[in-house]
Enzyme design. Structure first.
Site, PDB file in Angstrom:
ATOM      1  N   LYS A 120      -7.721 -14.986  -4.179  1.00 28.54           N
ATOM      2  CA  LYS A 120      -6.546 -15.956  -4.112  1.00 28.54           C
ATOM      3  C   LYS A 120      -7.351 -17.659  -3.802  1.00 28.54           C
ATOM      4  CE  LYS A 120      -3.208 -13.925  -0.994  1.00 28.54           C
ATOM      5  NZ  LYS A 120      -2.686 -12.940  -1.318  1.00 28.54           N
TER       6      LYS A 120
ATOM      7  N   LYS B  87       7.179  -5.409  -0.475  1.00 26.94           N
ATOM      8  CA  LYS B  87       7.112  -7.179  -0.431  1.00 26.94           C
ATOM      9  C   LYS B  87       8.488  -7.468  -1.473  1.00 26.94           C
ATOM     10  CE  LYS B  87       3.884 -10.229  -1.693  1.00 26.94           C
ATOM     11  NZ  LYS B  87       2.683 -10.920  -1.722  1.00 26.94           N
TER      12      LYS B  87
ATOM     13  N   LYS C  46      -3.858 -17.268   6.552  1.00 28.64           N
ATOM     14  CA  LYS C  46      -2.534 -16.744   5.291  1.00 28.64           C
ATOM     15  C   LYS C  46      -2.011 -17.895   4.656  1.00 28.64           C
ATOM     16  CE  LYS C  46      -2.431 -12.159   3.369  1.00 28.64           C
ATOM     17  NZ  LYS C  46      -3.713 -11.678   1.919  1.00 28.64           N
TER      18      LYS C  46
ATOM     19  N   ASP D  57     -10.008 -12.826   0.161  1.00 29.18           N
ATOM     20  CA  ASP D  57      -8.584 -12.918  -0.165  1.00 29.18           C
ATOM     21  C   ASP D  57      -7.663 -11.585  -1.831  1.00 29.18           C
ATOM     22  OD1 ASP D  57      -5.650 -12.132   1.254  1.00 29.18           O
ATOM     23  OD2 ASP D  57      -5.164 -13.933   1.372  1.00 29.18           O
TER      24      ASP D  57
HETATM   25  P1  NAI Z   1      -2.945  -3.353   7.007  1.00 30.40           P
HETATM   26  O1  NAI Z   1      -2.455  -3.636   8.264  1.00 30.40           O
HETATM   27  O2  NAI Z   1      -2.420  -1.367   6.773  1.00 30.40           O
HETATM   28  O3  NAI Z   1      -4.545  -2.192   6.718  1.00 30.40           O
HETATM   29  C1  NAI Z   1      -5.564  -3.296   8.065  1.00 30.40           C
HETATM   30  C2  NAI Z   1      -6.061  -1.894   8.520  1.00 30.40           C
HETATM   31  O4  NAI Z   1      -6.841  -2.897   9.099  1.00 30.40           O
HETATM   32  C3  NAI Z   1      -5.440  -0.791  10.161  1.00 30.40           C
HETATM   33  O5  NAI Z   1      -5.432   0.202   9.398  1.00 30.40           O
HETATM   34  C4  NAI Z   1      -6.216  -1.513  11.113  1.00 30.40           C
HETATM   35  O6  NAI Z   1      -6.430  -0.762  12.542  1.00 30.40           O
HETATM   36  C5  NAI Z   1      -7.920  -2.055  11.097  1.00 30.40           C
HETATM   37  N1  NAI Z   1      -8.602  -2.666  11.696  1.00 30.40           N
HETATM   38  C6  NAI Z   1      -8.202  -3.997  12.087  1.00 30.40           C
HETATM   39  N2  NAI Z   1      -9.124  -4.768  12.230  1.00 30.40           N
HETATM   40  C7  NAI Z   1      -9.945  -4.245  11.819  1.00 30.40           C
HETATM   41  C8  NAI Z   1     -11.062  -4.049  12.611  1.00 30.40           C
HETATM   42  N3  NAI Z   1     -11.334  -4.956  13.291  1.00 30.40           N
HETATM   43  N4  NAI Z   1     -12.587  -3.034  12.021  1.00 30.40           N
HETATM   44  C9  NAI Z   1     -11.612  -1.376  10.864  1.00 30.40           C
HETATM   45  N5  NAI Z   1     -10.388  -1.833  11.558  1.00 30.40           N
HETATM   46  C10 NAI Z   1      -9.557  -2.660  11.676  1.00 30.40           C
HETATM   47  O7  NAI Z   1      -3.134  -3.587   6.152  1.00 30.40           O
HETATM   48  P2  NAI Z   1      -2.995  -4.003   4.230  1.00 30.40           P
HETATM   49  O8  NAI Z   1      -1.739  -4.040   3.598  1.00 30.40           O
HETATM   50  O9  NAI Z   1      -3.615  -2.356   3.979  1.00 30.40           O
HETATM   51  O10 NAI Z   1      -3.921  -4.991   4.138  1.00 30.40           O
HETATM   52  C11 NAI Z   1      -5.375  -5.411   4.651  1.00 30.40           C
HETATM   53  C12 NAI Z   1      -5.489  -6.704   4.424  1.00 30.40           C
HETATM   54  O11 NAI Z   1      -5.621  -7.060   3.076  1.00 30.40           O
HETATM   55  C13 NAI Z   1      -4.583  -7.773   5.481  1.00 30.40           C
HETATM   56  O12 NAI Z   1      -5.775  -8.725   5.699  1.00 30.40           O
HETATM   57  C14 NAI Z   1      -4.113  -7.961   3.721  1.00 30.40           C
HETATM   58  O13 NAI Z   1      -3.775  -9.590   4.556  1.00 30.40           O
HETATM   59  C15 NAI Z   1      -5.347  -8.154   3.333  1.00 30.40           C
HETATM   60  N6  NAI Z   1      -4.359  -8.235   1.745  1.00 30.40           N
HETATM   61  C16 NAI Z   1      -3.521  -7.364   1.160  1.00 30.40           C
HETATM   62  C17 NAI Z   1      -2.972  -7.409  -0.249  1.00 30.40           C
HETATM   63  C18 NAI Z   1      -1.910  -6.612  -0.798  1.00 30.40           C
HETATM   64  O14 NAI Z   1      -1.624  -6.727  -1.614  1.00 30.40           O
HETATM   65  N7  NAI Z   1      -1.086  -5.360  -0.169  1.00 30.40           N
HETATM   66  C19 NAI Z   1      -3.242  -9.000  -1.016  1.00 30.40           C
HETATM   67  C20 NAI Z   1      -4.015  -9.314  -0.244  1.00 30.40           C
HETATM   68  C21 NAI Z   1      -5.112  -9.702   1.163  1.00 30.40           C
HETATM   69  C1  DG6 Z   2       2.968 -11.574   2.354  1.00 31.34           C
HETATM   70  O1  DG6 Z   2       2.281 -12.698   1.817  1.00 31.34           O
HETATM   71  C2  DG6 Z   2       1.631 -10.415   2.809  1.00 31.34           C
HETATM   72  C3  DG6 Z   2       0.271 -11.138   1.710  1.00 31.34           C
HETATM   73  O2  DG6 Z   2      -0.804 -10.232   2.729  1.00 31.34           O
HETATM   74  C4  DG6 Z   2       0.227 -10.788   0.945  1.00 31.34           C
HETATM   75  O3  DG6 Z   2       0.827  -9.649   0.262  1.00 31.34           O
HETATM   76  C5  DG6 Z   2      -1.155 -10.790   0.249  1.00 31.34           C
HETATM   77  O4  DG6 Z   2      -1.952 -11.456   0.592  1.00 31.34           O
HETATM   78  C6  DG6 Z   2      -0.585 -10.407  -1.942  1.00 31.34           C
HETATM   79  O5  DG6 Z   2      -0.881 -11.968  -1.445  1.00 31.34           O
HETATM   80  P1  DG6 Z   2       0.098 -12.048  -3.360  1.00 31.34           P
HETATM   81  O6  DG6 Z   2      -0.171 -13.991  -3.408  1.00 31.34           O
HETATM   82  O7  DG6 Z   2      -1.014 -11.902  -4.343  1.00 31.34           O
HETATM   83  O8  DG6 Z   2       0.847 -11.504  -3.616  1.00 31.34           O
END
Ligand code: NAI
Ligand code: DG6
Length: 515
Positions: A479, A403, A362, A313
């Site tokens: 994380k 966010k 999460k 994460d």
């Molecule tokens: P998002 O939802 O925009 O992108 C995720 C992508 O994964 C989507 O395009 C979806 O179609 C695809 N997907 C889902 N299942 C799949 C699979 N089995 N195989 C291939 N592709 C698949 O989400 P975002 O914002 O890009 O975040 C991605 C991940 O990172 C989430 O799990 C989020 O919780 C985690 N994350 C994000 C952070 C951030 O600050 N943006 C920080 C910490 C973690």
């Molecule tokens: C809301 O907490 C959605 C999450 O996917 C966070 O945006 C992501 O884990 C980032 O979390 P943090 O606590 O590092 O800002």
């Protein structure tokens, strides 16, 4: 030491009898100084200074590196890809605030400096870009590809993400439109039901199978060959999955996990199938989401194959602040009594997390981040005592990727007084996460080129070995850091950064900066 072999592009050279440079490698002899503590018969601590000597060897050849992202078409996947294209071409674009240019702000490797030492004449600190500490890959040279269950090309996907300025998008649109994610595995039970409508780019089959593992291995091999790559690193930045249940006989050992995949067991998550495929081919695999991809069987499999894994994460906004602020408060002797963390966000991640089981993953990774700092202070906290800590996440489509994270830190101070710190943090989520994706790739790749052994008179090359499969050195970016079984988790941000710096310094026979 042979300084003549240092390429002109290197910023510095270590001039020490403990370091040897050749065209191929840097070898160092490093004395690791610690303090061993035990209790004597009276129950008193006895602290004994201890020295262990290690030899390190760093392969200096910078490889042509590929990165394959699972979730390439998501907000993070499209943002990091566009960001690297923009940096590679040195792009500038107009915004309502004036011209903006590509940079790597938010990347500890590309955007920060580290103290090399003290100027021998002036006594002032000499700081160098972190990236120059070791012979690291430059992110502009990364070749990006990957998988997504959504088949949109990356130009369409970055529009859907609503993260980047239109002017920047227009400059990278052509290249982005040529990147189309590979079909991926989709087991609907693991992500929220509200994701189903984007699942149109699938490898057939809705539960784990060896055919899925083989297809992923083939995809990686083909990507490597098509782009003439030396190495590939795979990273999960796809939706947060629910936790997999840990079941004896299913995912508790390496052999059982492989059998469970063969038998199509329903408790094997897509992320674990990707991890297993990578482990079998010694392709480093990093999990950027909170779920327990690395079930005990996956960790054991990685150890068996000497494959690198890291997770879990990305630690981008709220939690990074928390792991710095709580470290500060508790180390200042201030008794933190509660942390209330609210978030609302409107991107697809928020939509997926509006489902209870995915939110739970999460919640777990966001909740454990202060444990080590509390446990370390027996003056403020009695055995078993812990500040109240709550994490709330709500889906609010209107705010998109921007966010909102609201935190209240409530603490007890001198003579029963109170200190309340309220933080309103607008975390432009994907713009904070993308540099972490880059850092994780650069550091994980560097770790594939470092070997070590206990120092002995026998200079035999055969004794060198790689680091443990679980790359806890990646903790700064994560994380809920995964650590080798039986070893402690460190969440305090300053300690995590020191570990990163000091391991690299050790490879150059440089002492930690003691200040
Ligand atoms: P998002 O939802 O925009 O992108 C995720 C992508 O994964 C989507 O395009 C979806 O179609 C695809 N997907 C889902 N299942 C799949 C699979 N089995 N195989 C291939 N592709 C698949 O989400 P975002 O914002 O890009 O975040 C991605 C991940 O990172 C989430 O799990 C989020 O919780 C985690 N994350 C994000 C952070 C951030 O600050 N943006 C920080 C910490 C973690
Ligand atoms: C809301 O907490 C959605 C999450 O996917 C966070 O945006 C992501 O884990 C980032 O979390 P943090 O606590 O590092 O800002």
């Amino acid at each position: 030491s042979g300084t003549a072999a240092i390429p002109a592009k290197d910023l510095f050279v270590v001039d020490s009898p403990n370091v040897e440079y050749t065209n191929e490698s840097i070898k160092s002899k490093y004395t690791y100084r610690t303090t061993a503590v035990s209790k004597n018969a009276d129950g008193k601590y006895v602290a004994v200074p201890k020295e262990t000597i290690y030899d390190f060897k760093v392969d200096r050849k910078i490889p042509k590196l590929g990165v394959m992202l699972i979730g390439l078409g998501g907000n993070n996947g499209t943002t990091v890809t566009a960001g690297i294209l923009a940096n590679r071409r040195g792009l500038e674009w107009e915004t309502k605030e004036g011209k903006r240019g590509a940079n790597y702000y938010g990347s500890v490797i590309m955007g920060s400096t580290t103290k090399l030492g003290v100027d021998s004449k002036t006594g002032e600190d000499v700081n160098i870009p972190f990236h120059d500490l070791m012979p690291m890959v430059h992110p502009n040279d990364l070749v990006i590809g990957g998988w997504d269950i959504s088949g949109l090309n990356l130009a369409e996907a970055m529009d859907r993400a609503k993260v980047l300025e239109p002017t920047l998008k227009s400059l990278v649109r052509k290249e982005m439109s040529q990147i189309k994610p590979l079909p991926s595995v989709y087991y609907p039970d693991f992500i929220a039901a509200n994701q189903e409508d984007r699942a149109d780019n699938l490898i057939p089959g809705s539960k784990a199978s060896m055919a899925h593992v083989d297809q992923i291995r083939k995809d990686i091999r083909e990507f490597k060959a098509a782009n003439g790559l030396d190495k590939v690193i795979v990273q999960w930045t796809a939706n947060t999955e629910r936790f997999a249940e840990i079941l004896p006989g299913v995912n508790d050992t390496a052999d059982n996990l492989l059998k469970a995949i063969e038998n199509g067991h329903e408790e094997v998550a897509p992320s674990t199938v990707f991890a297993v495929a990578c482990i079998l081919d010694q392709v480093p695999f990093i999990n950027g989401s909170p779920q327990n991809t690395f079930v005990p069987g996956a960790i054991q499999l990685a150890e068996k194959h000497n494959a690198f894994i890291g997770g879990d994460d990305f630690k981008s906004g709220q939690t990074k602040m928390k792991s710095a602020l709580v470290d500060f408060l508790i180390n200042a002797g201030i008794k933190l009594t509660s942390v209330a963390s609210y978030n609302h966000l409107g991107n697809n991640d928020g939509k997926n997390l509006s489902s209870q089981k995915q939110f739970r993953s999460k919640e777990i990774s966001k909740s454990n981040v202060i444990d080590d700092m509390v446990a370390a202070n027996s003056v403020l906290y009695k055995e078993g005592e812990h500040p109240d800590h709550t994490v709330v996440i709500k889906y609010m489509p209107a705010v998109g990727d921007d966010k909102r994270a609201l935190d209240e830190y409530y603490a007890e101070i001198f003579l029963g007084g109170h200190q309340t710190i309220s933080i309103f943090n607008v975390c432009e989520d994907s713009l904070l996460a993308s540099p972490l994706i880059i850092d994780l790739v650069l550091v994980a790749e560097m770790m594939t080129r470092i070997q070590w052994k206990a120092h002995s008179a026998d200079a035999s090359e055969a004794k060198y070995a790689g680091f443990h499969s679980v790359l806890s050195i990646l903790s700064y970016m994560l994380k809920a850091p995964l650590t080798p079984p039986g070893t402690p988790v460190i969440n305090a941000l300053a300690k995590q950064r020191a570990a990163l710096t000091n391991i690299f310094r050790a490879c150059l026979a440089l002492e930690p900066e003691s200040e």
